[in-house]
Design a protein around this motif. Structure first.
Motif, short mmCIF file in Angstrom:
data_model
loop_
_atom_site.label_atom_id
_atom_site.label_comp_id
_atom_site.label_asym_id
_atom_site.label_seq_id
_atom_site.Cartn_x
_atom_site.Cartn_y
_atom_site.Cartn_z
N ARG A 126 0.85 -1.19 0.00
CA ARG A 126 0.00 0.00 0.00
C ARG A 126 0.89 1.24 0.00
NH1 ARG A 126 -4.53 -0.17 4.38
NH2 ARG A 126 -4.89 -2.09 3.19
N ASP A 162 -3.29 -1.12 7.56
CA ASP A 162 -4.15 -0.05 8.07
C ASP A 162 -3.53 0.62 9.29
OD1 ASP A 162 -6.09 -0.44 6.13
OD2 ASP A 162 -7.39 -1.67 7.41
N ASN A 192 -3.98 -6.77 5.54
CA ASN A 192 -4.63 -5.47 5.35
C ASN A 192 -4.80 -4.73 6.66
OD1 ASN A 192 -5.17 -4.98 2.52
ND2 ASN A 192 -6.50 -6.77 2.58
N GLY A 249 -2.31 4.43 9.54
CA GLY A 249 -2.90 5.24 10.60
C GLY A 249 -1.85 5.87 11.50
#
Length: 336
Positions: free
Chosen positions: A32, A58, A54, A62
């Protein structure tokens, strides 16, 4: 930190420097990328479970956003901006995280005799690289009077900071990015991720290997975009690169004004084109990359080699490669 053999090359494709931009999943590899902290943030990892992978990514993204919210000098409500607004008037209470970062920055400033100094921002704010604006000597001299880590006063008991000189400002810059990749690596380790690559601009962390072979980081040629001059096969290491090609403009007299400033003069050092540091953590690699850039090749390499587990690749003003003794022992050869 582990390193396999190192290769020095003349012309190679730039793909080893940065992974492809698109998100993808292939045989457990997941990736990502987002624009955060004024740069490209990317995370690539191996996960047997796509949902777990995933979720881990994340958390990393974050965390990058959280650090940007607190440490950006461009966000008026960040903790860093509040410090710059108020610390010349009164002691400013700090979060534990910010206090620890400022304390660590002062350690590097003292050990490097001011070559690394987050108060460079007092002079740095006078440059506009997009508009090709540099300060006059008089303006720079006035700004540099308020540059100096000795004017940054931390109170451990009150967990606060005060500026002892009017006009002093701080900017964590790459130091915040080094902190961000360190935090991201810790997050992935807690999630059981054993193979990963995290990048925040010029600061990276590699976790484990690439499932049977090392991660390969390329050192780009400072004067030939899209080409690299050395390959660094790494496992479990932090890497930071500082170069005079990131934000700069060339003046009519042939000088290069770039964003890496000598805190003592407020001007861009001209004896080095790029520095790449390999270290156990991102704060160390980032700080030492700036130290060596300001100190120059000989003094800078001596300083780097005084730190255990740290190595360096330097491209000097003539384009010649220099390696720390640890990399030379691993088989690196300076380019002739």
């Amino acid at each position: 930190m582990s390193m396999s053999s190192l290769s020095s090359v003349g012309r190679r494709a730039a793909g080893a420097v940065r992974m492809p931009a698109a998100a993808w999943v292939q045989g457990g590899w997941m990736r990502r990328e987002e624009a955060i902290m004024g740069t490209s943030i990317s995370v690539e990892l191996w996960s047997e479970d796509p949902s777990a992978g995933n979720a881990a990514m994340d958390l990393v993204i974050g965390e990058m956003h959280r650090i940007d919210r607190g440490m950006s000098p461009h966000k008026p409500d960040s903790e860093l901006s509040r410090i710059n607004r108020e610390a010349s008037v009164r002691p400013v209470p700090l979060s534990e995280e910010m206090f620890a970062l400022l304390a660590r920055s002062l350690e590097f400033s003292r050990r490097s005799e001011g070559a690394f100094d987050i108060t460079f921002a007092g002079a740095g704010r006078l440059y506009d690289y997009r508009e090709r604006i540099r300060p006059t000597d008089a303006a720079l001299a006035q700004a540099c009077a308020a540059v100096g880590h000795q004017y940054l006063e931390l109170d451990a008991a009150a967990r606060s900071v005060r500026f002892a000189r009017d006009g002093l400002r701080i900017d964590l810059g790459g130091f915040a990015k080094g902190h961000a990749v360190d935090n991201a690596a810790a997050i992935l380790a807690r999630r059981g991720i054993r193979h990963a690559f995290i990048s925040a601009g010029g600061d990276s962390r590699v976790i484990g290997d690439r499932r049977g072979r090392p991660w390969t980081i390329g050192v780009r040629d400072p004067r030939r975009p899209g080409e690299i001059i050395a390959l660094l096969p790494l496992e479990d290491a932090a890497v930071s690169t500082s170069g005079d090609y990131e934000r700069y403009f060339d003046t009519p007299d042939g000088a290069r004004c770039h964003h890496i400033l000598d805190p003592r003069t407020g001007k861009s050092p001209d004896s080095v084109r790029s520095v790449t540091i390999i270290a156990p953590d991102g704060l160390t690699s980032e700080a030492l990359s700036k130290c060596l850039f300001v100190m120059g090749v000989e003094r800078g390499l001596r300083f780097v080699e005084s730190h255990a587990g740290v190595d360096a690749v330097v491209v000097d003003a003539a384009g010649a490669l220099h390696y720390s003794s640890g990399l030379l022992a691993a088989g690196a050869q300076p380019r002739q």
